[in-house]
Design a protein around this motif. Sequence first.
Motif, PDB file in Angstrom:
ATOM      1  N   ARG A 168      -2.527  34.549  20.023  1.00  0.00           N
ATOM      2  CA  ARG A 168      -2.925  33.136  19.410  1.00  0.00           C
ATOM      3  C   ARG A 168      -4.256  33.421  18.839  1.00  0.00           C
ATOM      4  O   ARG A 168      -5.189  34.445  19.303  1.00  0.00           O
ATOM      5  CB  ARG A 168      -3.712  32.096  20.380  1.00  0.00           C
ATOM      6  CG  ARG A 168      -2.544  31.613  21.324  1.00  0.00           C
ATOM      7  CD  ARG A 168      -2.861  30.564  22.440  1.00  0.00           C
ATOM      8  NE  ARG A 168      -1.929  29.723  22.435  1.00  0.00           N
ATOM      9  CZ  ARG A 168      -1.593  28.961  23.817  1.00  0.00           C
ATOM     10  NH1 ARG A 168      -2.271  29.544  24.645  1.00  0.00           N
ATOM     11  NH2 ARG A 168      -0.731  28.142  23.936  1.00  0.00           N
ATOM     12  N   ASP A 169      -4.604  32.989  17.552  1.00  0.00           N
ATOM     13  CA  ASP A 169      -5.650  33.012  16.792  1.00  0.00           C
ATOM     14  C   ASP A 169      -6.709  31.902  17.075  1.00  0.00           C
ATOM     15  O   ASP A 169      -6.145  31.099  17.881  1.00  0.00           O
ATOM     16  CB  ASP A 169      -5.286  33.652  15.426  1.00  0.00           C
ATOM     17  CG  ASP A 169      -4.858  32.049  14.383  1.00  0.00           C
ATOM     18  OD1 ASP A 169      -4.664  31.243  14.839  1.00  0.00           O
ATOM     19  OD2 ASP A 169      -4.560  32.456  13.325  1.00  0.00           O
ATOM     20  N   ASP A 170      -7.863  32.041  16.284  1.00  0.00           N
ATOM     21  CA  ASP A 170      -8.603  30.800  16.592  1.00  0.00           C
ATOM     22  C   ASP A 170      -8.389  29.576  15.486  1.00  0.00           C
ATOM     23  O   ASP A 170      -9.118  28.499  15.940  1.00  0.00           O
ATOM     24  CB  ASP A 170     -10.291  31.295  16.249  1.00  0.00           C
ATOM     25  CG  ASP A 170     -10.753  32.248  17.269  1.00  0.00           C
ATOM     26  OD1 ASP A 170     -10.021  32.250  18.413  1.00  0.00           O
ATOM     27  OD2 ASP A 170     -11.639  33.205  16.747  1.00  0.00           O
ATOM     28  N   ALA A 171      -7.333  29.681  14.807  1.00  0.00           N
ATOM     29  CA  ALA A 171      -6.917  28.661  13.872  1.00  0.00           C
ATOM     30  C   ALA A 171      -5.676  27.848  14.163  1.00  0.00           C
ATOM     31  O   ALA A 171      -5.365  26.991  13.673  1.00  0.00           O
ATOM     32  CB  ALA A 171      -6.795  29.160  12.667  1.00  0.00           C
ATOM     33  N   GLY A 172      -5.269  28.183  15.627  1.00  0.00           N
ATOM     34  CA  GLY A 172      -4.192  27.346  16.137  1.00  0.00           C
ATOM     35  C   GLY A 172      -2.930  27.975  15.918  1.00  0.00           C
ATOM     36  O   GLY A 172      -1.947  27.158  15.461  1.00  0.00           O
ATOM     37  N   ARG A 173      -2.753  29.266  15.482  1.00  0.00           N
ATOM     38  CA  ARG A 173      -1.402  29.950  15.127  1.00  0.00           C
ATOM     39  C   ARG A 173      -1.025  30.978  16.234  1.00  0.00           C
ATOM     40  O   ARG A 173      -1.920  31.359  17.001  1.00  0.00           O
ATOM     41  CB  ARG A 173      -1.617  30.571  13.877  1.00  0.00           C
ATOM     42  CG  ARG A 173      -1.652  29.884  12.627  1.00  0.00           C
ATOM     43  CD  ARG A 173      -1.623  30.708  11.504  1.00  0.00           C
ATOM     44  NE  ARG A 173      -1.837  30.126  10.445  1.00  0.00           N
ATOM     45  CZ  ARG A 173      -3.329  29.902  10.046  1.00  0.00           C
ATOM     46  NH1 ARG A 173      -4.246  30.448  10.771  1.00  0.00           N
ATOM     47  NH2 ARG A 173      -3.596  29.158   8.817  1.00  0.00           N
ATOM     48  N   LEU A 174       0.242  31.079  16.242  1.00  0.00           N
ATOM     49  CA  LEU A 174       0.662  32.186  16.934  1.00  0.00           C
ATOM     50  C   LEU A 174       0.883  33.281  15.727  1.00  0.00           C
ATOM     51  O   LEU A 174       1.423  33.073  14.815  1.00  0.00           O
ATOM     52  CB  LEU A 174       2.144  31.902  17.672  1.00  0.00           C
ATOM     53  CG  LEU A 174       2.026  30.939  18.445  1.00  0.00           C
ATOM     54  CD1 LEU A 174       3.426  30.818  19.206  1.00  0.00           C
ATOM     55  CD2 LEU A 174       1.268  31.399  19.814  1.00  0.00           C
ATOM     56  N   VAL A 175       0.322  34.865  15.978  1.00  0.00           N
ATOM     57  CA  VAL A 175       0.312  35.512  14.953  1.00  0.00           C
ATOM     58  C   VAL A 175       0.841  36.983  15.576  1.00  0.00           C
ATOM     59  O   VAL A 175       0.395  37.187  16.577  1.00  0.00           O
ATOM     60  CB  VAL A 175      -0.884  35.985  14.352  1.00  0.00           C
ATOM     61  CG1 VAL A 175      -0.944  36.861  13.286  1.00  0.00           C
ATOM     62  CG2 VAL A 175      -1.719  34.672  13.668  1.00  0.00           C
ATOM     63  N   GLY A 176       1.707  37.620  14.840  1.00  0.00           N
ATOM     64  CA  GLY A 176       1.978  38.981  15.540  1.00  0.00           C
ATOM     65  C   GLY A 176       3.099  39.647  14.693  1.00  0.00           C
ATOM     66  O   GLY A 176       3.202  39.445  13.522  1.00  0.00           O
ATOM     67  N   VAL A 177       4.051  40.320  15.562  1.00  0.00           N
ATOM     68  CA  VAL A 177       4.803  41.223  14.668  1.00  0.00           C
ATOM     69  C   VAL A 177       6.366  40.839  15.500  1.00  0.00           C
ATOM     70  O   VAL A 177       6.388  40.504  16.607  1.00  0.00           O
ATOM     71  CB  VAL A 177       4.956  42.527  14.695  1.00  0.00           C
ATOM     72  CG1 VAL A 177       3.581  42.875  13.567  1.00  0.00           C
ATOM     73  CG2 VAL A 177       4.635  43.047  16.135  1.00  0.00           C
ATOM     74  N   GLU A 178       7.582  40.858  14.719  1.00  0.00           N
ATOM     75  CA  GLU A 178       8.837  40.437  15.203  1.00  0.00           C
ATOM     76  C   GLU A 178       9.568  41.592  14.761  1.00  0.00           C
ATOM     77  O   GLU A 178       9.464  42.146  13.654  1.00  0.00           O
ATOM     78  CB  GLU A 178       9.368  39.220  14.756  1.00  0.00           C
ATOM     79  CG  GLU A 178      10.796  39.053  14.850  1.00  0.00           C
ATOM     80  CD  GLU A 178      11.242  37.632  14.141  1.00  0.00           C
ATOM     81  OE1 GLU A 178      11.971  37.195  14.575  1.00  0.00           O
ATOM     82  OE2 GLU A 178      10.720  36.984  13.063  1.00  0.00           O
ATOM     83  N   THR A 179      10.577  41.924  15.634  1.00  0.00           N
ATOM     84  CA  THR A 179      11.542  42.931  15.101  1.00  0.00           C
ATOM     85  C   THR A 179      13.036  42.614  15.908  1.00  0.00           C
ATOM     86  O   THR A 179      13.021  41.536  16.816  1.00  0.00           O
ATOM     87  CB  THR A 179      11.282  44.161  15.569  1.00  0.00           C
ATOM     88  OG1 THR A 179      12.338  45.365  15.047  1.00  0.00           O
ATOM     89  CG2 THR A 179      11.136  44.674  17.063  1.00  0.00           C
ATOM     90  N   LEU A 180      13.929  43.326  16.055  1.00  0.00           N
ATOM     91  CA  LEU A 180      15.388  43.129  16.675  1.00  0.00           C
ATOM     92  C   LEU A 180      15.603  44.520  17.399  1.00  0.00           C
ATOM     93  O   LEU A 180      15.376  45.664  16.481  1.00  0.00           O
ATOM     94  CB  LEU A 180      16.438  42.428  15.542  1.00  0.00           C
ATOM     95  CG  LEU A 180      17.713  42.597  16.119  1.00  0.00           C
ATOM     96  CD1 LEU A 180      17.514  41.174  16.887  1.00  0.00           C
ATOM     97  CD2 LEU A 180      18.651  42.596  15.084  1.00  0.00           C
ATOM     98  N   ALA A 181      16.105  44.299  18.572  1.00  0.00           N
ATOM     99  CA  ALA A 181      16.366  45.480  19.397  1.00  0.00           C
ATOM    100  C   ALA A 181      18.065  45.320  19.601  1.00  0.00           C
ATOM    101  O   ALA A 181      18.358  44.149  19.894  1.00  0.00           O
ATOM    102  CB  ALA A 181      15.739  45.618  20.453  1.00  0.00           C
ATOM    103  N   ILE A 182      18.733  46.242  19.241  1.00  0.00           N
ATOM    104  CA  ILE A 182      20.159  46.279  19.847  1.00  0.00           C
ATOM    105  C   ILE A 182      20.154  47.219  21.073  1.00  0.00           C
ATOM    106  O   ILE A 182      19.828  48.190  21.055  1.00  0.00           O
ATOM    107  CB  ILE A 182      21.112  46.882  18.673  1.00  0.00           C
ATOM    108  CG1 ILE A 182      20.734  46.123  17.409  1.00  0.00           C
ATOM    109  CG2 ILE A 182      22.393  46.790  18.866  1.00  0.00           C
ATOM    110  CD1 ILE A 182      20.851  44.756  17.274  1.00  0.00           C
ATOM    111  N   GLU A 183      20.710  46.496  21.994  1.00  0.00           N
ATOM    112  CA  GLU A 183      21.002  46.997  23.370  1.00  0.00           C
ATOM    113  C   GLU A 183      22.395  46.550  24.132  1.00  0.00           C
ATOM    114  O   GLU A 183      22.672  45.607  24.350  1.00  0.00           O
ATOM    115  CB  GLU A 183      20.143  46.374  24.316  1.00  0.00           C
ATOM    116  CG  GLU A 183      18.386  46.473  23.964  1.00  0.00           C
ATOM    117  CD  GLU A 183      17.450  46.067  24.715  1.00  0.00           C
ATOM    118  OE1 GLU A 183      17.916  45.342  25.809  1.00  0.00           O
ATOM    119  OE2 GLU A 183      16.302  46.555  24.197  1.00  0.00           O
ATOM    120  N   THR A 184      23.437  47.726  23.886  1.00  0.00           N
ATOM    121  CA  THR A 184      24.655  47.431  24.562  1.00  0.00           C
ATOM    122  C   THR A 184      24.933  48.166  25.620  1.00  0.00           C
ATOM    123  O   THR A 184      24.049  48.861  26.323  1.00  0.00           O
ATOM    124  CB  THR A 184      25.590  47.871  23.292  1.00  0.00           C
ATOM    125  OG1 THR A 184      25.667  49.348  23.064  1.00  0.00           O
ATOM    126  CG2 THR A 184      25.699  47.106  21.994  1.00  0.00           C
TER     127      THR A 184
END
Length: 146
Positions: free
Chosen positions: A130-146
């Motif tokens: 969380r930032d101080d402005a009321g947002r969720l901030v970060g990074v996203e990716t996709l993992a493939i797990e078979t």
Amino acid sequence: MTTLDDGARDDGRTATLVARLVALVDGLTYASEGDYPFAVVTQRDPDPSAPLDAALLRRALGLAPTTPIELRPVDALLARHTHATDPLDARAQALRPRYEALAACLAASLHDVTGVRAGRTQVRTWLLGRDDAGRLVGVETLAIET
């Protein structure tokens, strides 16, 4: 003040953080069967006073109620790039400080930083806080797990 694409107002700190995250993840991938890149995300926090738990994250990230979700520490999700790297793999060792810098940036810039995994086989993965402005901030990716 600027407005980010999530509609929330910004005094410049979030935009600065987003730019820093973009630079940090440029060229980084999340090791899995797919090795997908990271993308920077900002999302309005639906309830900044509530605990950052699975229910809130499910709502904020638009996940279906039946989607499996798991919260993990960021360091645990990045361990394959930081602590569990092959010491003889020169490329992995060269990239290790960048993954460590990403984790440090999130920890220093945000509150309630956590890792989120959602799904099976194609596992959407976020590192965010969380930032101080009321947002969720970060990074996203996709993992493939078979």
